[in-house]
Design an enzyme around this catalytic site. Sequence first.
Site, short mmCIF file in Angstrom:
data_model
loop_
_atom_site.label_atom_id
_atom_site.label_comp_id
_atom_site.label_asym_id
_atom_site.label_seq_id
_atom_site.Cartn_x
_atom_site.Cartn_y
_atom_site.Cartn_z
N LYS A 52 40.11 65.97 20.22
CA LYS A 52 38.65 66.16 20.41
C LYS A 52 38.13 64.99 20.34
CE LYS A 52 38.58 71.44 19.62
NZ LYS A 52 38.33 72.55 18.94
N GLN A 96 36.17 73.62 12.89
CA GLN A 96 37.55 73.88 13.61
C GLN A 96 38.10 75.30 12.72
OE1 GLN A 96 38.96 72.82 16.32
NE2 GLN A 96 40.76 74.08 16.28
N ASP A 119 30.18 75.00 20.13
CA ASP A 119 31.11 76.09 20.15
C ASP A 119 30.60 77.36 20.83
OD1 ASP A 119 34.08 75.29 19.65
OD2 ASP A 119 33.54 75.34 17.46
#
Length: 290
Positions: A52, A96, A119
């Site tokens: 990422k 994460q 997200d």
Amino acid sequence: MLVLDGKIAAAAVKATLLEQTQTLKAAGKRMPHLAAILVGNNGASETYVASKVKNCEETGFGSSLYRLEADVEESVLLAKIAELNKDPNCDGILVQLPLPKHIKESKVIEAIDPTKDVDGFHPVNVGRLVQGLNTFIPATPYGIILMLEHYNIETKGKNAVVIGRSNIVGRPMSILLSSNIAQGNCTVTICHSHTKNLKEVCLGADIIVAALGVPNFLTGDMIKPGAVIIDVGITRVEDTTAKKGFRIKGDVNYEEACTKASAITPVPGGVGLMTIAGLLKNTMKAYQGL
Ligand code: GUN
């Protein structure tokens, strides 16, 4: 049969984003910035987060990676999120998952400012997705929609089967495919561990999204000739002949599926790369204002 190549589709998305950041740079503007938080040192999470960050660099985005020890107190993580929520130079925040057991995932997700929730996991953004309002679409389902768009896959009126009901992939995917959007308007069936006659359900599908995390689960006998197969699986399977000691396996038996499908995503090189494209698009959206 068409291979839905994540490298090609993601490169197209990233090229557009790079053009946008170059325009911003030329105008002397601040770059979009993603802050990623990694708790502990789960091998797969390390790889995803590193990828990422690398993709942020490639598209001209700024990024920061905050690493916290696996035994960090929940309050420390929440304090970091509060700090980033207030930081005007931080557009997107990503924690994460999965998190260590002693940390409550829902509490962490709800601590993120919904306008920085790239997200799309915050209940406010999930609610907005369900109602068809402007929101951050979770990166993997978003990436799949972008893939279908890139390859002009017709979805309107099709029967779609989503296997898996996770908050990260299956559930938002089912909502998107049933929505009144260009890559939606499907009749959607969502399947899970209690689904009966899964094989028959799958045989009625024009599109199958396999997102359950069981390698080689979807076999050729479960696929209707001409179906579009989207493989979300990325399980590490031990393989002593591989350099790293493991191979990444999808949820679809690729060789068998190829004899039936009209289009299929490979693993690796399919959905995984599109997830990052989705995340970057969300970060640009956060920068521009939701
Ligand atoms: N773990 C697996 N997929 C994801 C994702 O899309 N976002 C985050 N934050 N964690 C994940």
